[in-house]
Design a protein around this motif. Structure first.
Motif, PDB file in Angstrom:
ATOM      1  N   ARG A 169       0.709  -1.455  -0.147  1.00  0.00           N
ATOM      2  CA  ARG A 169       0.232  -0.070  -0.029  1.00  0.00           C
ATOM      3  C   ARG A 169       0.970   1.638  -0.143  1.00  0.00           C
ATOM      4  NH1 ARG A 169      -2.625   2.760   4.363  1.00  0.00           N
ATOM      5  NH2 ARG A 169      -1.957   0.065   5.481  1.00  0.00           N
ATOM      6  N   LEU A 170       0.959   1.870  -1.111  1.00  0.00           N
ATOM      7  CA  LEU A 170       2.272   3.141  -1.375  1.00  0.00           C
ATOM      8  C   LEU A 170       1.371   4.160  -0.906  1.00  0.00           C
ATOM      9  CD1 LEU A 170       3.872   2.100  -4.618  1.00  0.00           C
ATOM     10  CD2 LEU A 170       4.159   1.655  -2.338  1.00  0.00           C
ATOM     11  N   GLN A 171       1.148   4.702   0.195  1.00  0.00           N
ATOM     12  CA  GLN A 171       1.491   6.002   0.861  1.00  0.00           C
ATOM     13  C   GLN A 171       2.125   7.747   0.822  1.00  0.00           C
ATOM     14  OE1 GLN A 171       0.707   4.765   4.409  1.00  0.00           O
ATOM     15  NE2 GLN A 171      -1.254   5.385   4.001  1.00  0.00           N
ATOM     16  N   ALA A 172       1.558   9.040   0.084  1.00  0.00           N
ATOM     17  CA  ALA A 172       2.350   9.858  -0.315  1.00  0.00           C
ATOM     18  C   ALA A 172       2.518  10.573   0.853  1.00  0.00           C
ATOM     19  CB  ALA A 172       2.226  10.343  -1.989  1.00  0.00           C
ATOM     20  N   SER A 173       3.757  10.636   1.030  1.00  0.00           N
ATOM     21  CA  SER A 173       3.269  11.089   3.003  1.00  0.00           C
ATOM     22  C   SER A 173       3.790  12.525   2.855  1.00  0.00           C
ATOM     23  CB  SER A 173       5.148  11.551   2.960  1.00  0.00           C
ATOM     24  OG  SER A 173       6.182  11.635   2.128  1.00  0.00           O
ATOM     25  N   HIS A 179      -2.276   3.650  -3.026  1.00  0.00           N
ATOM     26  CA  HIS A 179      -2.906   3.167  -3.630  1.00  0.00           C
ATOM     27  C   HIS A 179      -2.193   1.755  -3.405  1.00  0.00           C
ATOM     28  CE1 HIS A 179      -2.132   1.165  -7.897  1.00  0.00           C
ATOM     29  NE2 HIS A 179      -1.320   0.437  -7.318  1.00  0.00           N
ATOM     30  N   GLY A 180      -2.984   0.958  -3.985  1.00  0.00           N
ATOM     31  CA  GLY A 180      -2.711  -0.647  -3.476  1.00  0.00           C
ATOM     32  C   GLY A 180      -3.023  -1.341  -1.921  1.00  0.00           C
ATOM     33  N   SER A 181      -2.501  -2.176  -1.871  1.00  0.00           N
ATOM     34  CA  SER A 181      -3.336  -3.072   0.375  1.00  0.00           C
ATOM     35  C   SER A 181      -2.465  -3.550   0.264  1.00  0.00           C
ATOM     36  CB  SER A 181      -4.134  -3.811  -0.738  1.00  0.00           C
ATOM     37  OG  SER A 181      -4.674  -5.176  -1.290  1.00  0.00           O
ATOM     38  N   GLY A 182      -1.950  -3.612   1.406  1.00  0.00           N
ATOM     39  CA  GLY A 182      -0.518  -4.256   1.662  1.00  0.00           C
ATOM     40  C   GLY A 182      -0.140  -4.055   3.043  1.00  0.00           C
ATOM     41  N   PRO A 183       1.033  -4.266   3.358  1.00  0.00           N
ATOM     42  CA  PRO A 183       1.482  -3.473   4.339  1.00  0.00           C
ATOM     43  C   PRO A 183       2.593  -2.027   3.832  1.00  0.00           C
ATOM     44  CG  PRO A 183       3.136  -5.379   4.079  1.00  0.00           C
ATOM     45  CD  PRO A 183       1.897  -5.464   2.903  1.00  0.00           C
ATOM     46  N   ALA A 184       1.906  -1.089   4.554  1.00  0.00           N
ATOM     47  CA  ALA A 184       2.561   0.388   4.441  1.00  0.00           C
ATOM     48  C   ALA A 184       3.500   0.598   3.907  1.00  0.00           C
ATOM     49  CB  ALA A 184       1.548   1.672   5.071  1.00  0.00           C
ATOM     50  N   VAL A 185       4.044   1.831   2.352  1.00  0.00           N
ATOM     51  CA  VAL A 185       5.024   2.010   2.752  1.00  0.00           C
ATOM     52  C   VAL A 185       5.108   3.559   2.151  1.00  0.00           C
ATOM     53  CG1 VAL A 185       6.781   2.366   0.539  1.00  0.00           C
ATOM     54  CG2 VAL A 185       5.685  -0.231   1.070  1.00  0.00           C
ATOM     55  N   LEU A 186       5.525   4.396   2.924  1.00  0.00           N
ATOM     56  CA  LEU A 186       5.959   5.804   3.220  1.00  0.00           C
ATOM     57  C   LEU A 186       6.843   6.586   2.354  1.00  0.00           C
ATOM     58  CD1 LEU A 186       3.555   4.835   5.779  1.00  0.00           C
ATOM     59  CD2 LEU A 186       3.336   6.784   6.395  1.00  0.00           C
ATOM     60  N   SER A 207       9.406   4.626   4.822  1.00  0.00           N
ATOM     61  CA  SER A 207       9.084   4.416   6.126  1.00  0.00           C
ATOM     62  C   SER A 207       7.445   3.285   5.625  1.00  0.00           C
ATOM     63  CB  SER A 207       8.734   5.727   7.369  1.00  0.00           C
ATOM     64  OG  SER A 207       8.191   6.558   6.208  1.00  0.00           O
ATOM     65  N   GLY A 208       7.174   3.460   7.210  1.00  0.00           N
ATOM     66  CA  GLY A 208       6.203   2.526   7.534  1.00  0.00           C
ATOM     67  C   GLY A 208       6.651   1.006   7.206  1.00  0.00           C
ATOM     68  N   GLU A 209       5.601  -0.615   7.816  1.00  0.00           N
ATOM     69  CA  GLU A 209       5.697  -1.438   7.812  1.00  0.00           C
ATOM     70  C   GLU A 209       6.006  -2.292   7.024  1.00  0.00           C
ATOM     71  OE1 GLU A 209       2.650  -3.760   8.631  1.00  0.00           O
ATOM     72  OE2 GLU A 209       1.173  -2.544   7.906  1.00  0.00           O
ATOM     73  N   GLY A 210       6.224  -1.840   5.800  1.00  0.00           N
ATOM     74  CA  GLY A 210       6.308  -2.350   4.476  1.00  0.00           C
ATOM     75  C   GLY A 210       7.351  -2.097   3.463  1.00  0.00           C
ATOM     76  N   ALA A 211       8.476  -1.011   4.249  1.00  0.00           N
ATOM     77  CA  ALA A 211       9.192  -0.108   4.089  1.00  0.00           C
ATOM     78  C   ALA A 211      10.616  -1.331   3.165  1.00  0.00           C
ATOM     79  CB  ALA A 211       9.989   1.058   4.872  1.00  0.00           C
ATOM     80  N   ALA A 212      10.982  -1.923   4.247  1.00  0.00           N
ATOM     81  CA  ALA A 212      12.248  -2.654   4.001  1.00  0.00           C
ATOM     82  C   ALA A 212      11.672  -3.812   2.688  1.00  0.00           C
ATOM     83  CB  ALA A 212      12.645  -3.634   5.274  1.00  0.00           C
ATOM     84  N   ALA A 213      10.759  -3.937   2.628  1.00  0.00           N
ATOM     85  CA  ALA A 213      10.163  -5.568   1.587  1.00  0.00           C
ATOM     86  C   ALA A 213      10.416  -4.636   0.090  1.00  0.00           C
ATOM     87  CB  ALA A 213       9.073  -6.040   2.399  1.00  0.00           C
ATOM     88  N   PHE A 214       9.775  -3.717   0.516  1.00  0.00           N
ATOM     89  CA  PHE A 214       9.641  -2.990  -0.844  1.00  0.00           C
ATOM     90  C   PHE A 214      11.061  -2.711  -1.532  1.00  0.00           C
ATOM     91  CE2 PHE A 214       9.064   1.482  -2.802  1.00  0.00           C
ATOM     92  CZ  PHE A 214       8.416   0.945  -4.081  1.00  0.00           C
ATOM     93  N   VAL A 215      12.019  -2.018  -0.684  1.00  0.00           N
ATOM     94  CA  VAL A 215      12.904  -1.159  -0.623  1.00  0.00           C
ATOM     95  C   VAL A 215      14.283  -2.922  -1.556  1.00  0.00           C
ATOM     96  CG1 VAL A 215      15.592  -1.188  -0.742  1.00  0.00           C
ATOM     97  CG2 VAL A 215      13.160   0.631  -0.165  1.00  0.00           C
ATOM     98  N   GLN A 216      13.034  -4.200  -0.215  1.00  0.00           N
ATOM     99  CA  GLN A 216      14.655  -5.319  -1.299  1.00  0.00           C
ATOM    100  C   GLN A 216      14.041  -5.827  -2.096  1.00  0.00           C
ATOM    101  OE1 GLN A 216      13.379  -8.178   2.111  1.00  0.00           O
ATOM    102  NE2 GLN A 216      15.400  -9.085   0.685  1.00  0.00           N
TER     103      GLN A 216
END
Length: 220
Positions: A169-173, A179-186, A207-216
């Motif tokens: 779930r992408l969020q513009a800070s 956009h989307g669903s799942g762990p948040a990526v800000l 940042s956000g709970e999905g940030a590390a996985a998103f970058v990986q």
């Protein structure tokens, strides 16, 4: 689905005004580059700064019919068509290429694609040039969001980044865009746009709970 303050598509007149402004801003930045800077690698793999400017010249000149002809000549390879375009428009010197970019900066030609692709070209390639050179530029937030929306609904094979965002779930800070669903990526709309467009990502931009996985995922 995307949500937030961007509720209607900008008119063609608005898009072209922004594109023309961005071209002029980039020209102003390019005017002071040294020969060494022109030869520096851009964020586009295999392209230096001069190559990216030649590409921008080529796309600014490309009509719908010319695009079809170029794709046929390149055996329907986007990468092949882009490479041919760079060869075609990269002049003997950066100054000559820049002069041509300056000459066509007000052009309103476009390939057979959504007009939002012109915003993607202006913003993403603007950053492809500026970031390696340490240059900072502020883009209109609404235009960055519009480019991001287009990239998120377009597959990688067509130059977009839909698959890169899947599962998050992408969020513009800096706005209410989501956009989307799942762990948040800000991250800022610009950082998200560059990430889903396949450019190098910096973990500190998110940042956000999905940030590390998103970058990986993007770095795989």
């Amino acid at each position: 689905m995307p949500s937030g303050p961007t509720s209607s598509r900008p008119t063609a007149a608005v898009v072209w005004r922004i594109v023309h402004n961005e071209r002029q801003s980039l020209i102003s930045d390019l005017e002071s580059l040294t020969p060494e800077q022109w030869a520096q690698p851009s964020l586009c793999p295999g392209w230096d700064i001069h190559d990216v400017v030649a590409h921008l010249v080529d796309t600014a000149k490309t009509t719908r019919l010319a695009f079809v002809r170029q794709m046929v000549a390149a055996k329907f390879s986007f990468d092949g068509a882009n490479a041919r375009g760079i060869i075609r428009e990269r002049a003997a010197s950066p100054e000559a290429t820049l002069a041509e970019f300056r000459r066509i900066r007000q052009a309103t030609k476009t390939p057979p694609a959504a007009l939002a692709t012109r915003l993607v070209e202006a913003i993403v390639h603007g950053e492809d040039i500026r970031r390696p050179l340490g240059l900072v530029h502020r883009y209109p937030r609404e235009s960055t969001e519009e480019a991001l929306i287009y990239q998120l609904k377009t597959g990688i094979s067509m130059g977009g980044g839909k698959e890169r965002a899947d599962g998050f779930r992408l969020q513009a800070s800096d706005s209410g865009f989501e956009h989307g669903s799942g762990p948040a990526v800000l991250g800022s709309a610009l950082a998200l746009l560059m990430a889903v467009s396949g450019r190098p990502v910096d973990r500190r931009d998110f940042s956000g709970e999905g940030a590390a996985a998103f970058v990986q995922k993007l770095n795989q």
